[in-house]
Motif scaffolding. Structure first.
Motif, mmCIF file in Angstrom:
data_model
loop_
_atom_site.group_PDB
_atom_site.id
_atom_site.type_symbol
_atom_site.label_atom_id
_atom_site.label_comp_id
_atom_site.label_asym_id
_atom_site.label_seq_id
_atom_site.Cartn_x
_atom_site.Cartn_y
_atom_site.Cartn_z
ATOM 1 N N GLU A 368 0.837 -1.225 0.000
ATOM 2 C CA GLU A 368 0.000 0.000 0.000
ATOM 3 C C GLU A 368 0.858 1.255 0.000
ATOM 4 O O GLU A 368 0.553 2.231 -0.678
ATOM 5 N N THR A 369 1.941 1.228 0.765
ATOM 6 C CA THR A 369 2.814 2.401 0.839
ATOM 7 C C THR A 369 3.426 2.670 -0.532
ATOM 8 O O THR A 369 3.500 3.826 -0.969
ATOM 9 N N ASN A 370 3.830 1.609 -1.221
ATOM 10 C CA ASN A 370 4.403 1.792 -2.561
ATOM 11 C C ASN A 370 3.393 2.434 -3.507
ATOM 12 O O ASN A 370 3.736 3.341 -4.276
ATOM 13 N N ILE A 371 2.141 1.968 -3.423
ATOM 14 C CA ILE A 371 1.101 2.548 -4.301
ATOM 15 C C ILE A 371 0.942 4.037 -3.990
ATOM 16 O O ILE A 371 0.899 4.883 -4.882
ATOM 17 N N ARG A 372 0.914 4.357 -2.713
ATOM 18 C CA ARG A 372 0.746 5.771 -2.326
ATOM 19 C C ARG A 372 1.974 6.592 -2.686
ATOM 20 O O ARG A 372 1.880 7.772 -2.994
ATOM 21 N N LEU A 373 3.145 5.962 -2.646
ATOM 22 C CA LEU A 373 4.369 6.675 -3.029
ATOM 23 C C LEU A 373 4.318 7.045 -4.511
ATOM 24 O O LEU A 373 4.626 8.176 -4.894
ATOM 25 N N VAL A 374 3.887 6.062 -5.321
ATOM 26 C CA VAL A 374 3.818 6.305 -6.770
ATOM 27 C C VAL A 374 2.839 7.445 -7.053
ATOM 28 O O VAL A 374 3.076 8.298 -7.900
ATOM 29 N N ALA A 375 1.741 7.475 -6.288
ATOM 30 C CA ALA A 375 0.723 8.512 -6.500
ATOM 31 C C ALA A 375 1.067 9.821 -5.784
ATOM 32 O O ALA A 375 0.244 10.736 -5.755
ATOM 33 N N ASN A 376 2.262 9.885 -5.225
ATOM 34 C CA ASN A 376 2.693 11.108 -4.521
ATOM 35 C C ASN A 376 1.768 11.504 -3.379
ATOM 36 O O ASN A 376 1.509 12.671 -3.137
ATOM 37 N N LYS A 377 1.245 10.506 -2.670
ATOM 38 C CA LYS A 377 0.236 10.807 -1.646
ATOM 39 C C LYS A 377 0.811 10.806 -0.236
ATOM 40 O O LYS A 377 0.069 10.817 0.738
ATOM 41 N N ILE A 378 2.117 10.721 -0.122
ATOM 42 C CA ILE A 378 2.686 10.692 1.233
ATOM 43 C C ILE A 378 3.486 11.976 1.469
ATOM 44 O O ILE A 378 4.457 12.258 0.772
ATOM 45 N N ALA A 379 3.027 12.738 2.432
ATOM 46 C CA ALA A 379 3.719 13.989 2.752
ATOM 47 C C ALA A 379 4.948 13.680 3.616
ATOM 48 O O ALA A 379 5.059 12.588 4.185
ATOM 49 N N ALA A 380 5.842 14.666 3.710
ATOM 50 C CA ALA A 380 7.109 14.451 4.413
ATOM 51 C C ALA A 380 6.896 14.011 5.861
ATOM 52 O O ALA A 380 7.539 13.069 6.331
ATOM 53 N N ASP A 381 5.979 14.679 6.570
ATOM 54 C CA ASP A 381 5.815 14.320 7.990
ATOM 55 C C ASP A 381 5.198 12.932 8.158
ATOM 56 O O ASP A 381 5.523 12.202 9.088
ATOM 57 N N GLU A 382 4.368 12.538 7.204
ATOM 58 C CA GLU A 382 3.810 11.182 7.286
ATOM 59 C C GLU A 382 4.896 10.149 6.981
ATOM 60 O O GLU A 382 4.968 9.096 7.625
ATOM 61 N N ALA A 383 5.738 10.461 6.004
ATOM 62 C CA ALA A 383 6.839 9.536 5.669
ATOM 63 C C ALA A 383 7.693 9.292 6.912
ATOM 64 O O ALA A 383 8.065 8.161 7.235
ATOM 65 N N LYS A 384 7.961 10.375 7.608
ATOM 66 C CA LYS A 384 8.780 10.272 8.817
ATOM 67 C C LYS A 384 8.061 9.422 9.875
ATOM 68 O O LYS A 384 8.680 8.619 10.573
ATOM 69 N N SER A 385 6.771 9.615 9.989
ATOM 70 C CA SER A 385 6.014 8.861 10.985
ATOM 71 C C SER A 385 5.935 7.372 10.605
ATOM 72 O O SER A 385 5.996 6.492 11.460
ATOM 73 N N LEU A 386 5.855 7.092 9.297
ATOM 74 C CA LEU A 386 5.859 5.693 8.860
ATOM 75 C C LEU A 386 7.207 5.042 9.191
ATOM 76 O O LEU A 386 7.273 3.890 9.617
ATOM 77 N N LEU A 387 8.271 5.811 9.001
ATOM 78 C CA LEU A 387 9.601 5.276 9.324
ATOM 79 C C LEU A 387 9.735 5.013 10.826
ATOM 80 O O LEU A 387 10.328 4.018 11.244
ATOM 81 N N ALA A 388 9.168 5.935 11.621
ATOM 82 C CA ALA A 388 9.223 5.739 13.081
ATOM 83 C C ALA A 388 8.431 4.488 13.460
ATOM 84 O O ALA A 388 8.838 3.710 14.337
ATOM 85 N N GLY A 389 7.313 4.260 12.757
ATOM 86 C CA GLY A 389 6.518 3.047 13.001
ATOM 87 C C GLY A 389 7.322 1.801 12.670
ATOM 88 O O GLY A 389 7.313 0.815 13.411
ATOM 89 N N TRP A 390 8.031 1.865 11.550
ATOM 90 C CA TRP A 390 8.866 0.718 11.168
ATOM 91 C C TRP A 390 9.940 0.450 12.236
ATOM 92 O O TRP A 390 10.213 -0.698 12.575
#
Ligand code: ZN
Length: 458
Positions: A368-390
């Motif tokens: 799902e993250t890859n699909i959203r990445l391709v569609a440019n739907k992940i903002a910088a702060d969300e990307a950071k939060s996803l990384l913190a989740g990982w």
């Protein structure tokens, strides 16, 4: 639920290696599982005390010391060091205590004395001390708590002196073994004469010394259920040291065994692997750890070299996704919302360490993250939060960073890459192709980028 009434701490004991040889990949399945359990409890906020013994005196070791005409310490030190090197390569957290049996002879003797004083152990004519299953049962002990045992064949007083014995041979087992000429200079004084401890009593003495007479979790491979763990329970509870109503161990967790290429591992079948064998084939500790973590601990698992290739691909997918998130999330604060994947992952692990569901959630999240990445739907702060989740998830999985995918690489690989650059400059294409093939065989491809050549995992 941990024993601690405040629910804040937990004690774990895992039967450690017998340092008579390099540990094989089946042994490491247990240690990686124990590491996963510990990390899970820490993830839940528990203060964990993790103890793993080193068995550095038992039948096999003594035999090897004799064959190699060396000393016990010299012989075991080599394999102990190799074990911890492999343990670190698999990114297992070092236990808080790693007691050696030879460092605890007085504790072992003290425990045997208690058993003798309570009448559940006795000295045989040769000076060995045995645990009496009959006496133990007569004073309320229950031998055979973990698996059903057949007592019909058993005659009172039948004794077994070796550390490992067959499933149907429930018999009085050795706590202390009287010195025999084959032991050489491996012996200690005791109230019953010179000798050495049996294997089973080592774990009872060391676990209770470190964690107290009752603790939460005891782990080991399923091959240890009988006789080793049954004997451990009998020795520990036979000493009568637990508080009323308390048992020696609250929960037992046993890892199922590992098949390799569909068969029981054996040197003659060519499917016997130490971790070192797999590293020599170009695999990494990270890939081996991943593969070992894909199977549920109670199910036997078929470990294959193809599976390791698959591990490399799967890790590549995770790395690629994380790499893209890292590119987006540079220099911003993470959004405070914890990504849903963290809870999904934690729920799966709470369900008796259901790794299949946990990995399923992780790969669905990657997709799902890859699909959203391709569609440019992940903002910088969300990307950071996803990384913190990982990072939270990976505090449980314990996969080391992907530093060897790009960037920092092993100096010997860098040297080859530099040599290839020099060969190309000198138009020695035969040499540069040979280096490319060599790197490929080690699991790396060369990417020529505007910034120069770099290595990427196949
Ligand atoms: Zn043990």
């Amino acid at each position: 639920m941990p024993r601690d009434p405040a629910g804040k701490s937990a004690g774990i004991y895992c039967c450690g290696p017998t340092v008579h040889d390099f540990a094989h990949i089946g042994n490491f399945r247990t240690f990686v599982f124990a590491d996963l359990v510990r990390r899970c409890l820490e993830f839940k906020g528990l203060q964990v005390r993790h103890v793993m013994n080193i068995t550095d005196v038992e039948d096999k070791i003594i035999q090897r010391v004799r064959e190699n005409k060396t000393t016990l310490r010299d012989y075991t030190a080599k394999y102990e060091a190799a074990f911890f090197e492999d343990f670190d390569t698999l990114n297992c957290l070092r236990p808080h205590e790693t007691p050696r049996a030879t460092g605890h002879i007085p504790d072992i003797i003290e425990l045997i004395e208690k058993l003798v004083a309570r009448g559940v152990a006795y000295r045989a004519p040769d000076g060995s001390v045995y645990f009496s299953i009959e006496k133990y049962q007569a004073c309320g002990g229950h031998y055979g708590r973990l698996q059903k045992l057949n007592f019909e064949e058993m005659r009172p007083g039948d004794r077994v002196s070796s550390d490992e014995y067959a499933k149907d041979a429930a018999a009085d087992f050795a706590l202390w073994k009287a010195r025999v000429p084959e032991d050489g200079d491996i012996f200690w004084p005791s109230p019953w004469g010179e000798g050495r401890p049996g294997w089973h009593i080592e774990c009872s003495a060391m676990s209770m010394k470190s964690l107290g007479p009752s603790f939460d979790l005891h782990l080991g491979g399923e091959d240890l259920i009988f006789p080793h763990h049954e004997d451990e329970i009998a020795q520990s509870e036979g000493a009568g040291v637990q508080a009323p109503g308390e048992s020696f161990v609250k929960y037992w967790l046993h890892g199922a065994h590992l098949l390799v290429e569909g068969k029981k591992m054996s040197k003659s079948l060519g499917n016997y692997f130490t971790l070192r064998d797999l590293l020599a084939r170009g695999f990494t500790g990270r890939e081996v750890r991943y593969l070992l973590l894909t199977a549920h601990y109670r199910e036997s698992f078929n470990f294959t070299l193809d599976g390791l290739q698959g591990a490399r691909t799967a890790l590549g997918r995770i790395d690629e996704c994380l790499g893209k998130l890292a590119e987006i999330g540079v220099g911003v604060e993470a959004s405070p919302t914890e990504p849903a994947i963290v809870r999904e992952f934690a729920d799966a692990m709470d369900d008796d360490f259901n790794v299949a569901a946990a990995w399923g959630a992780v790969f669905e999240w990657v997709r799902e993250t890859n699909i959203r990445l391709v569609a440019n739907k992940i903002a910088a702060d969300e990307a950071k939060s996803l990384l913190a989740g990982w990072s939270r998830i990976n505090s449980v999985l314990g996969l080391p960073g992907k530093k060897d995918t790009h960037g920092e690489i092993d100096p010997s690989l860098q040297k080859l890459l530099d040599e290839r650059g020099a060969a190309r400059k000198a138009k020695d294409f035969k040499r540069s192709d040979a280096i490319r093939d060599e790197l490929k065989a080690k699991g790396w491809v060369i990417e020529d980028t505007p910034k120069g050549a770099r290595l990427k995992r196949i």
